[in-house]
Every structure is written in structure tokens, then in C-alpha cells.
Design a protein around this motif. Structure first.
Motif, short mmCIF file in Angstrom:
data_model
loop_
_atom_site.label_atom_id
_atom_site.label_comp_id
_atom_site.label_asym_id
_atom_site.label_seq_id
_atom_site.Cartn_x
_atom_site.Cartn_y
_atom_site.Cartn_z
N UNK A 54 0.80 -1.23 0.00
CA UNK A 54 0.00 0.00 0.00
C UNK A 54 0.82 1.27 0.00
N UNK A 55 1.97 1.25 0.68
CA UNK A 55 2.71 2.50 0.84
C UNK A 55 4.21 2.21 0.76
N UNK A 56 4.98 3.30 0.71
CA UNK A 56 6.43 3.19 0.59
C UNK A 56 7.13 3.71 1.84
N UNK A 57 8.20 3.05 2.20
CA UNK A 57 9.14 3.52 3.22
C UNK A 57 10.44 3.80 2.48
N UNK A 58 10.94 5.02 2.60
CA UNK A 58 12.20 5.40 1.97
C UNK A 58 13.29 5.45 3.02
N UNK A 59 14.40 4.82 2.74
CA UNK A 59 15.57 4.86 3.62
C UNK A 59 16.65 5.61 2.86
N UNK A 70 -0.17 6.06 1.84
CA UNK A 70 -0.64 5.23 0.72
C UNK A 70 -1.21 6.12 -0.38
N UNK A 71 -0.71 5.89 -1.60
CA UNK A 71 -1.18 6.56 -2.81
C UNK A 71 -1.05 8.08 -2.74
N UNK A 72 -0.10 8.58 -1.93
CA UNK A 72 0.14 10.02 -1.84
C UNK A 72 1.63 10.30 -1.90
N UNK A 73 2.32 9.57 -2.78
CA UNK A 73 3.76 9.69 -2.87
C UNK A 73 4.20 11.10 -3.24
N UNK A 74 3.53 11.69 -4.21
CA UNK A 74 3.92 13.03 -4.68
C UNK A 74 3.75 14.05 -3.57
#
Length: 86
Positions: A54-59, A70-74
Motif C-alpha cells: 500500500x505504501x512506501x518507506x524510503x531509507x 498510501x497513494x500520496x507519494x507526490x
């Protein structure tokens, strides 16, 4: 898949994204679109992990971690870019 593809030229800088997680490959285009808006942030991402499909974790290379909604990357990366020094 773990199979050997063959030797790679030493002078090529591939700069391929490092991603992990179930269905990460399917959702990667949206993340890359968001990251392309902020080249400084994109260059500082060590790897991205897809969480719960559903969502991303950036390291980041400095070990900072950002969990995107979720679905709000920008929108999430716009906020990080406006408030962060990477």
C-alpha cells in the motif's frame, strides 16, 4: 531470480533503484514519478521498501527514514523536499 547474467562493464553507472517488498515492482513507476520531481531527494535514497502493498518507506543514505502515505507519494515527497536538508 538469483541467476548470473554475465559480466558487466566497469565503466557503466547503472543507478538502478533498490526496492523491496511484495508488489514493489508494480508500484515503482508511481514512486519514480514522485522522486523525479525532487532530484536531490532521489539521489539520497538508499532504497525503498513497499509496505503492505500500500505504501512506501524510503531509507536515505544518511539513515533517515520516511514513511509515505498510501497513494500520496507526490504530496509526501513535496512535503519532505520543502522541509528537509538531505
Amino acid at each position: 531470480t538469483g541467476r548470473v547474467l554475465g559480466p558487466l562493464p566497469a565503466n557503466v553507472d547503472w543507478r538502478l533503484p533498490h526496492v523491496a517488498g511484495v508488489a514493489a515492482n508494480e508500484s515503482l513507476p508511481e514512486l519514480l514519478t514522485a522522486l523525479n520531481r525532487h532530484p536531490d531527494l532521489a539521489a539520497a535514497v538508499a532504497f525503498a521498501e513497499r509496505i503492505g502493498e500500500r505504501r512506501w518507506r524510503l531509507i536515505f543514505t544518511n539513515r533517515s527514514v520516511v514513511d509515505l502515505a498510501a497513494e500520496r507519494e507526490i504530496e509526501g515527497l513535496d512535503t519532505v523536499a520543502a522541509n528537509a536538508t538531505i
